[in-house]
Design an enzyme around this catalytic site. Sequence first.
Site, PDB file in Angstrom:
ATOM      1  N   HIS A   1       0.836  -1.199   0.000  1.00 41.94           N
ATOM      2  CA  HIS A   1       0.000   0.000   0.000  1.00 41.94           C
ATOM      3  C   HIS A   1       0.873   1.253   0.000  1.00 41.94           C
ATOM      4  CE1 HIS A   1      -3.233  -2.789   1.194  1.00 41.94           C
ATOM      5  NE2 HIS A   1      -4.049  -1.880   0.696  1.00 41.94           N
TER       6      HIS A   1
ATOM      7  N   LYS B   1      -0.699   4.928   4.509  1.00 42.78           N
ATOM      8  CA  LYS B   1      -1.551   3.967   5.209  1.00 42.78           C
ATOM      9  C   LYS B   1      -0.978   3.693   6.597  1.00 42.78           C
ATOM     10  CE  LYS B   1      -3.854  -0.517   4.604  1.00 42.78           C
ATOM     11  NZ  LYS B   1      -5.208   0.056   4.833  1.00 42.78           N
TER      12      LYS B   1
END
Length: 254
Positions: free
Chosen positions: A142, A146
Amino acid sequence: MIRVLLSGCNGRMGQALTLRMKEHADMVIVAGVDQVLGTSNDFPVYDHFDAVGEEADVVVDFSHISLTPMLLDYCTKKRRPLILCTTGIAGSLEDQVAEAATTIPIFKSANMSLGIGLLQTLVRQAAKVLGDAYDVEIIEKHHNKKVDAPSGTAYMIADAAASALPYSPRYTFDRSGEHKQRDPHEIGIHAVRGGTIVGEHEILFIGAHEVLSISHSAQSRELFANGAMKAVEFLRDVERPGIYTMDDLLRWLS
């Protein structure tokens, strides 16, 4: 016309869903709730659920677990069906969700991608066929903003595999302090963070002389918004309280 209350409307996913719903003739966001104000929207935004006066048919939540108890309280009091997309729900909070689901329908998924839903089906099938002859590892990637790791989707995939394996696996996140061979009854889960990666998930079934890889790559947050809108359509027709999942949505679509 389906009236939607959007929790977390000013976040990345909230804004992605807002843009997609503008193109949908049968849905409208009547109000939003967010702790961070200042973003320009075509609907009123409140910083607390008690301030919401608009009537809604469905509540969609892309916020944070810190707001989940208040969200559940609002939805149960108002008898509003809830699409719960917030990640990180576990322990006592999971119990609160289950309790609320005795009163209202709750669609719960840490990932709103229809592709991820299909991936889970494939993972369960592979785990059932390959059994304990293959090691299972999950890699998720990600963007660098995040905050949770591993991702909620990685847990979803691990749970899908675990549900079909002939043993109860232990989830392993860090082997740096272990000086031993891999436990054949574990699922390794690894998180990568960097750049602007929207979301990539890969599960590996590693056997003798072969590796089966099942993967999914998200190219845009729009795909999660599309899945959320399908869930809105699905939940509108659900009358019975309970927890509903992506499996229920996929069966409804098929």
